[in-house]
Write a protein that holds these residues in place. Structure first.
Motif: not given
Length: 761
Positions: A397-402, A407-411, A437-438, A445-446
């Motif tokens: 797994a290779h995670p990245v925040f984007f 909506d201003g929240l990092l998914d 990101n909900t 929360a995701f």
């Protein structure tokens, strides 16, 4: 006069010098504390999938080659679950919540920490008849025993037998051979009350039976007096199918072994054993897995508890239900999964990590024990036991925040080595999983949106695994594009063409982008390394070094030039190991200075501070900074402050295909830059009536003169506003602006310019 001077010196010392010394000492202690600070795991960040089904333990880290045993972890009388994953030699403990005939577990790191370091294989058995499970595990071509005990509601273990021995035919003591690849059976074979061992002999396909004579010699349960009862237990030669020998074991075993060994002339490659009395007649059948096969073979024992004689087999066990098919080298385990006091069958791949193809997502097959009629029967339930309650993207797994929806929240975007393909010419197809990101700015929360976001495998013409994404605006149009690394060391450019909702939509623009080729396993990060306003590239690779490519182009046309193929003189390989798999994450933290975090094959996260003093110098590692983070091999870090509490949140991708979440115990003193983002944000987005503009770190516009210009997608100026000496935020009325997509260009007093795409509804 002399006394006056002396008093003045004393006053100076206590009012100025001592406070300065204390300040220096405090800073030194504080830095030292930060350098040794703990990162604690976080498991309560909610993740939902499949119509809002909440995952029970999303941040557990995935499973690839798990081995299973029952154990009462907390001394409450209920069997829990111990899992040892050969991929990374990692231990997991699960508490059963107690419901009868229910598969209901809670992941528990508190009990996981009580186990010693284990290697290759680990089985929990009660060898000394005290009702407490002990550990039988691999040690240097043999097996060790750790005795278990309870300290309150926690387990503790003590090494009792470093390496088990037997007495050979000449009365000499020898070590019992057990391969690191095999999984042996430690079970009471002859039903006399003590533990015996079944294991494949070195270099051959025959099962050796080491009989424990403690009971016969009047010894207490737990003492080992092993003798080799036979070199060909059950009278068969292991294969798929097996070959039955039909010899007189009393006189012909050694002769037959020598004859067949010469005929076969092939070394023993690897096998898994599970001894189980399937027909409830008092003797043990075998469930065999082989390194070169996908199925489990059942060999039926038509002998007795004292004299095993195999002459029947089921090559597609269980042929009366769904036959086991796991690619490849399946291993079987007998555990009570659902707390009904019946031992169920769990099967998983035993392949060594890093070896050739195997399935890593549908890799835990659970068969429920339906009882005896008169034989034990197992009914297929699931091929994703436990895995269906965690984030798992198959392998690496290779995670990245984007922020994919603006909506201003990092998914969270998670690349992988690829999903295993049962059919076709390509064994693995890489994909990107998207978790939206909900939550809120303080409580992330995701929700899983797609396991194959952007359809990268369909767009790419080359079938290369190991997708590692990074995001940044490479063409100056205000949205973030994507570069994708792959196993062959190339990068692929996907242009972002957002739809009417502002959601990112990526279209392949150029394979093998700008001819960049760093060798193998490219792991890119887009970030402005030299702070010239252009996004540069830092690229990790299989060799364990870092590559620095400077952007010598413009904001609208990136052009990357190789500056240093051994950037910072970083080499994260273990001595003697040719590969390192470096995964860089350059971040801003204390005093807005860059620090560097590097994931590695060995599982360690490396940390380098003060790298901006000289970008061309050798970077000094801050040792043990991430010593409290342990996720197994091939770590891939993503870092941000997801809950805006001033502390790092670190999501670590594992080789097992899962994610682990950690939070720092100290303040970062600044916002963490997880991926290239504009310094100014426009919100809300989409916008209806008023557009607000603020700095992303929460500070105001610092009394700058600000010019804001809104362009449509054709480049025509729609409106322009100027704000002199802006104090808090800029508010622009746009109720008269037509619906559509626009570029908002913000120019600061000192000439810094930022562009962000907005959607007017």
């Amino acid at each position: 006069m002399h006394k006056i001077i002396t008093y003045f010196k004393i006053l100076l010392y206590y009012t100025i010098v001592m406070p300065l010394l204390f300040l220096v000492l405090f800073i030194g202690i504080n830095k030292s504390a930060i350098a040794q600070s703990e990162f604690h795991p976080v498991f309560d960040i909610p993740v939902t999938v499949d119509e809002d089904r909440k995952l029970a333990f999303p941040w557990m880290g995935g499973l690839n080659n798990p081995q299973f045993s029952n154990v009462d972890l907390n001394n409450d009388g209920i069997d829990d679950l111990f899992v040892f994953d050969r991929a990374g030699q990692h231990i997991f403990t699960f508490l059963h919540k107690g419901g009868t005939d229910q598969v209901d577990y809670e992941f528990s790191t508190a009990h996981q920490q009580n186990f010693p370091s284990l290697s290759e294989w680990a089985l929990l058995v009660d060898y000394n008849c005290d009702g407490i499970k002990d550990i039988f595990t691999y040690n240097d071509d043999g097996g060790s025993i750790y005795k278990g005990r309870y300290e309150g509601d926690q387990m503790a273990f003590e090494l009792i037998y470093e390496k088990l021995q037997f007495e050979n035919e000449e009365g000499e003591r020898q070590f019992i051979f057990v391969s690191n690849i095999d999984i042996p059976a430690m079970i009471d074979v002859d039903s006399d009350g003590d533990m015996d061992i079944l294991t494949f002999q070195q270099g051959g396909g025959y099962v050796e039976y080491f009989k424990n004579q403690a009971e016969e010699e009047g010894k207490t349960c737990g003492e080992f007096l092993f003798v080799r009862d036979t070199k060909c237990w059950g009278e068969f030669y292991e294969g798929m199918p097996v070959e039955f020998l039909s010899v007189d074991l009393e006189t012909g075993c050694d002769t037959t072994l020598t004859k067949l060994s010469n005929e076969k002339n092939n070394p023993h490659a690897g096998s898994s054993l599970l001894a189980i009395d399937l027909d409830t007649d008092g003797d043990k059948e075998l469930l065999l897995g082989d390194l070169a096969s996908n199925n489990i073979l059942m060999v039926k024992n038509n002998g007795t508890a004292d004299y095993a004689f195999m002459n029947e087999q089921d090559t597609q066990f269980p042929s009366y239900d769904k036959p086991i098919s796991i690619s490849n080298f399946p291993a079987s385990f007998l555990v009570d999964v659902n707390n009904d006091n019946l031992k169920d069958l769990v099967v998983s791949p035993n392949r060594l990590p890093g070896a050739i193809i195997q399935q890593n997502y549908n890799c835990v097959w659970y068969y429920k024990n339906k009882g005896t009629s008169p034989d034990l029967t197992f009914e297929f339930q699931s091929d994703v036991l436990l895995i269906d309650n965690m984030i798992d993207v198959d392998k690496a797994a290779h995670p990245v925040f984007f922020d994919y929806d603006s909506d201003g929240l990092l998914d969270l975007v998670v690349g992988n080595y690829g999903y295993w393909q049962e059919e076709g010419d390509v064994p693995y197809l890489p994909a990107l999983a998207l978790f939206k990101n909900t939550g809120t700015a303080t409580a992330p929360a995701f929700k899983l949106i797609s396991r194959d976001w952007a359809n990268i495998s369909d767009q790419l013409q080359v079938d290369l695994p190991n997708a590692r994404p990074t995001f940044g605006d490479l063409d100056g149009d205000g949205d973030q594009d994507m570069l994708l690394g792959d196993e062959d060391g190339f990068l692929h450019f996907f242009k972002n063409n957002p739809g009417p909702t502002g959601h990112a939509e990526f279209v392949l623009q150029q394979e093998r982008y700008q001819g960049i080729d760093i060798g193998k396993a490219s792991a890119p990060q887009l970030i402005d390394v030299n702070r010239d306003g252009l996004l540069d590239l830092v690229i990790g690779e299989r060799n364990g070094n870092l590559n620095y490519w400077e952007n010598t182009g413009t904001t609208t046309a990136a052009l990357f030039t190789e500056i240093n193929g051994f950037w910072g003189e970083i080499d994260i390989r273990i001595t003697g190991v040719p590969t390192g798999y470096s995964i860089p994450q350059l971040i801003e933290w204390a005093d807005n200075e860059y620090s560097l975090v590097v994931g590695s094959e060995q599982g360690k996260l490396f940390f380098y501070e003060n790298i901006e003093v000289d970008l061309n110098a050798s970077f000094a590692e801050t040792p043990d900074f991430f010593s409290s983070i342990n996720t197994g091999i091939r770590t891939s870090p993503a870092i941000a402050d997801l809950d805006n509490d001033g502390k790092w949140d670190i999501v670590v991708g594992t080789y097992r295909g899962g994610l682990r979440w950690y939070e720092a115990a100290f303040m970062t003193n600044t916002q963490v830059v997880a991926s290239p983002k504009p310094k100014i944000i426009c919100y809300p987005n989409p916008v209806h009536s008023q557009l607000h503009i603020e700095l992303t770190d929460g500070n105001v516009l610092s009394k700058d003169d600000v010019q804001v210009v809104l362009f449509d997608i054709k480049g025509q100026k729609i409106l322009e506003k100027r704000f002199a000496n802006a104090l808090t935020q800029c508010i622009i009325p746009i109720k008269d602006v037509s619906k559509g997509i626009y570029l908002c260009q913000i120019t600061m007093e000192k000439g810094k310019q930022y562009v962000q795409k907005i959607v007017v509804e």
